[in-house]
Design a protein around this motif. Structure first.
Motif, short mmCIF file in Angstrom:
data_model
loop_
_atom_site.label_atom_id
_atom_site.label_comp_id
_atom_site.label_asym_id
_atom_site.label_seq_id
_atom_site.Cartn_x
_atom_site.Cartn_y
_atom_site.Cartn_z
N CYS A 157 -5.68 -83.87 85.61
CA CYS A 157 -4.31 -83.89 85.07
C CYS A 157 -3.58 -85.16 85.47
CB CYS A 157 -3.56 -82.65 85.54
SG CYS A 157 -4.34 -81.12 85.01
N LYS A 158 -3.84 -85.62 86.70
CA LYS A 158 -3.25 -86.88 87.12
C LYS A 158 -3.82 -88.04 86.29
CE LYS A 158 -2.40 -85.38 91.89
NZ LYS A 158 -2.73 -85.59 93.32
N ALA A 159 -5.12 -87.98 86.01
CA ALA A 159 -5.75 -89.04 85.23
C ALA A 159 -5.21 -89.08 83.81
CB ALA A 159 -7.27 -88.83 85.21
N VAL A 160 -5.00 -87.91 83.22
CA VAL A 160 -4.48 -87.82 81.85
C VAL A 160 -3.00 -88.19 81.81
CG1 VAL A 160 -3.96 -86.17 80.00
CG2 VAL A 160 -6.23 -86.21 81.05
N GLY A 161 -2.29 -87.95 82.91
CA GLY A 161 -0.88 -88.33 82.98
C GLY A 161 0.08 -87.18 82.79
N ILE A 162 -0.39 -85.95 82.95
CA ILE A 162 0.47 -84.78 82.78
C ILE A 162 1.52 -84.72 83.89
CG2 ILE A 162 0.51 -82.25 82.84
CD1 ILE A 162 -2.24 -82.26 81.59
N SER A 163 2.74 -84.43 83.50
CA SER A 163 3.82 -84.22 84.47
C SER A 163 4.68 -83.06 83.96
CB SER A 163 4.67 -85.48 84.62
OG SER A 163 5.38 -85.76 83.43
N THR A 164 5.68 -82.73 84.73
CA THR A 164 6.55 -81.63 84.34
C THR A 164 7.19 -81.88 82.97
OG1 THR A 164 7.03 -81.15 86.65
CG2 THR A 164 8.55 -80.26 85.01
N ASN A 165 7.54 -83.14 82.72
CA ASN A 165 8.26 -83.47 81.49
C ASN A 165 7.39 -84.16 80.44
OD1 ASN A 165 10.76 -82.50 82.55
ND2 ASN A 165 10.93 -84.41 83.74
N TYR A 166 6.11 -84.33 80.71
CA TYR A 166 5.26 -85.04 79.76
C TYR A 166 3.93 -84.32 79.59
CZ TYR A 166 2.50 -88.79 77.60
OH TYR A 166 1.70 -89.53 76.76
N LYS A 167 3.68 -83.87 78.37
CA LYS A 167 2.43 -83.19 78.03
C LYS A 167 1.80 -83.94 76.85
CE LYS A 167 3.42 -79.73 80.88
NZ LYS A 167 4.78 -80.12 81.28
N PRO A 168 0.97 -84.92 77.13
CA PRO A 168 0.41 -85.75 76.04
C PRO A 168 -0.52 -84.96 75.13
CG PRO A 168 -0.75 -86.17 78.09
CD PRO A 168 0.40 -85.28 78.44
N SER A 169 -0.64 -85.42 73.91
CA SER A 169 -1.69 -84.91 73.04
C SER A 169 -3.01 -85.52 73.51
CB SER A 169 -1.43 -85.26 71.58
OG SER A 169 -1.37 -86.67 71.40
N VAL A 170 -4.09 -84.75 73.41
CA VAL A 170 -5.38 -85.20 73.95
C VAL A 170 -6.47 -84.98 72.90
CG1 VAL A 170 -7.11 -84.88 75.76
CG2 VAL A 170 -4.68 -84.61 76.30
N LEU A 171 -7.32 -85.97 72.75
CA LEU A 171 -8.53 -85.85 71.94
C LEU A 171 -9.73 -85.91 72.88
CD1 LEU A 171 -10.22 -85.84 69.35
CD2 LEU A 171 -9.90 -88.33 69.21
N ASP A 172 -10.44 -84.81 72.99
CA ASP A 172 -11.65 -84.75 73.81
C ASP A 172 -12.84 -85.01 72.88
OD1 ASP A 172 -13.82 -84.16 75.38
OD2 ASP A 172 -13.00 -82.30 76.21
N MET A 173 -13.40 -86.21 72.99
CA MET A 173 -14.48 -86.62 72.09
C MET A 173 -15.85 -86.06 72.49
SD MET A 173 -13.83 -90.57 70.99
CE MET A 173 -12.75 -90.97 69.62
N THR A 174 -15.94 -85.49 73.68
CA THR A 174 -17.21 -84.93 74.16
C THR A 174 -16.94 -83.55 74.73
OG1 THR A 174 -16.87 -86.10 76.27
CG2 THR A 174 -18.27 -87.18 74.65
N ALA A 175 -16.59 -82.62 73.89
CA ALA A 175 -16.03 -81.35 74.35
C ALA A 175 -16.97 -80.51 75.19
CB ALA A 175 -15.55 -80.54 73.14
#
Length: 241
Positions: free
Chosen positions: A83-101
């Protein structure tokens, strides 16, 4: 290896319309004679991957229970390294594309924390397992946002972009004597080696709005030999950003 295993869906008796549609959707061979190699079959209304050559439990993608639900409840929330690597925070929930699900574990963690997650999976048997898990999640009334695209991330002509693109290609073989868990052993038999994984990085960079996150073994080689901007390093794995 991947080419030795025919993607098969086993039906004990006359196939129903639902089984026929599923086989067509994921290009599975619908068989009535029990295969000797790994195959898919419904057990207790869940699609399972069975390995008849060994005494492994059937593999199922379950987003409503098991280890996925346990990780959601007790895994550490947004403090997890991914979650830290993706950048998730209390106020930020990015859209994510998992290319190798794969089996969708990491995608589910991110989606459960509020991200809109799209998964791409090229292997037909694995994609069918994922689809079954996603459909049961939706049927439960959950508001967790998980979508599946059965496509090869390298070959797909479908243009999908996201704030963050996540890559977790199959780990390379190591000299470690530690045996892989049984689930991963079967999984590797099905999907083979990600020999073209390095090519995913450029595709991921073109699809990412803000960042690409690559999961690797802690001491593993850089994907495609490309130096990351920075890293998040854990006990056994790391995330190259």
């Amino acid at each position: 290896m991947l080419q030795e295993i025919t993607p098969s869906l086993f039906c004990d008796g006359s196939p129903t319309a639902e089984l026929i549609a599923l086989a067509q959707q994921f290009s599975l061979s619908l068989v009535t004679a029990q295969p000797s190699l790994p195959y898919l079959v419904f057990i207790d209304e869940k699609l399972c991957l069975v390995e008849p050559r060994a005494k492994y439990k059937p593999i199922v993608v379950d987003f409503l229970g098991g280890k996925n639900r346990h990780r959601e409840q007790f895994g550490g929330g947004k403090n997890q390294l991914i979650c830290k690597a993706v950048g998730i925070s209390t106020n930020y929930k990015p859209s994510v594309l998992d290319m190798t699900a794969g089996l969708g574990g990491d995608a589910f963690v991110l989606a459960a924390l509020g991200c809109n997650v799209a998964m791409q999976e090229r292997n037909p048997m694995v994609a069918a397992l994922l689809n079954d898990g996603v459909q049961r999640l939706k049927a439960s009334g959950s508001d967790i946002s998980l979508a599946l695209f059965h496509t090869d991330s390298l070959q797909s002509s479908t243009s999908i972009s996201a704030d963050v693109v996540y890559l977790d290609p199959m780990y390379p073989d190591t000299k470690s004597k530690a045996a892989a868990n049984k689930e991963m052993t079967v999984f590797k038999d099905i999907v083979g080696k990600d020999v073209d994984a390095a090519g995913l990085l450029e595709r991921a960079k073109s699809a990412a709005i803000y960042r690409v996150v690559v999961k690797r073994p802690k001491k593993g080689e850089l994907l495609g030999g490309v130096e990351p901007t920075y890293q998040q390093i854990g006990k056994s794995s790391r995330y190259d950003i």
